[in-house]
Design a protein around this motif. Structure first.
Motif, PDB file in Angstrom:
ATOM      1  N   VAL A 132      30.621  12.273   7.297  1.00 21.43           N
ATOM      2  CA  VAL A 132      32.396  11.690   6.986  1.00 21.43           C
ATOM      3  C   VAL A 132      32.302  13.072   6.345  1.00 21.43           C
ATOM      4  O   VAL A 132      32.172  12.935   4.698  1.00 21.43           O
ATOM      5  N   LEU A 133      33.856  13.499   5.839  1.00 19.01           N
ATOM      6  CA  LEU A 133      34.489  14.236   4.724  1.00 19.01           C
ATOM      7  C   LEU A 133      35.683  14.052   4.566  1.00 19.01           C
ATOM      8  O   LEU A 133      36.419  13.613   6.009  1.00 19.01           O
TER       9      LEU A 133
ATOM     10  N   ASP B 217      38.941   6.730  13.120  1.00 11.51           N
ATOM     11  CA  ASP B 217      40.064   5.975  13.103  1.00 11.51           C
ATOM     12  C   ASP B 217      40.107   5.569  11.299  1.00 11.51           C
ATOM     13  O   ASP B 217      39.160   4.927  11.023  1.00 11.51           O
ATOM     14  N   GLY B 218      41.991   4.983  11.031  1.00 15.19           N
ATOM     15  CA  GLY B 218      41.950   4.213   9.870  1.00 15.19           C
ATOM     16  C   GLY B 218      41.379   4.376   8.419  1.00 15.19           C
ATOM     17  O   GLY B 218      41.205   4.095   7.639  1.00 15.19           O
ATOM     18  N   LYS B 219      41.167   6.120   8.774  1.00 16.52           N
ATOM     19  CA  LYS B 219      41.239   6.172   7.665  1.00 16.52           C
ATOM     20  C   LYS B 219      40.939   8.392   7.562  1.00 16.52           C
ATOM     21  O   LYS B 219      40.583   8.967   8.699  1.00 16.52           O
TER      22      LYS B 219
END
Length: 97
Positions: free
Chosen positions: A73-74, A26-28
């Motif tokens: 996270v990638l 979310d948001g990225k």
């Protein structure tokens, strides 16, 4: 420079990765997954193997480790979001489990 995934290629990649437990952040413009191992040694061993692939690809994850859990996270910063590099590295990480 790596191109950001867009359109049908992006949709197909996200659908395939979702089947393996990867989710959109979310948001990225990124994907994430949580790996849970039997213990800290297995988690750290996986991170060590994963680090070799990340270095070989010159594409490094955002990740954290607490005991037996590794959160990954990638995203591709120079592309401004998700790229084929992220998809490839996600698949490599999954293959190491």
């Amino acid at each position: 420079m790596t191109d950001k995934l867009e359109g049908a290629a992006r949709t197909e990649a996200l659908e395939a990765l979702a089947a393996e437990g990867w989710t959109a952040v979310d948001g990225k413009d990124a994907i994430s997954k949580t790996y849970v191992f039997k213990n800290f040694v297995e988690a750290f061993g996986w991170m060590t193997r994963a680090a070799f692939w990340a270095e070989k690809m010159d594409h490094h994850p955002e990740w954290s480790n607490v005991y037996k859990t590794v959160d990954v996270v990638l995203t591709t910063h120079d592309a401004g979001g998700l790229s084929e590099k992220d998809v490839t590295l996600a698949r490599k990480f999954d293959a190491l489990v």
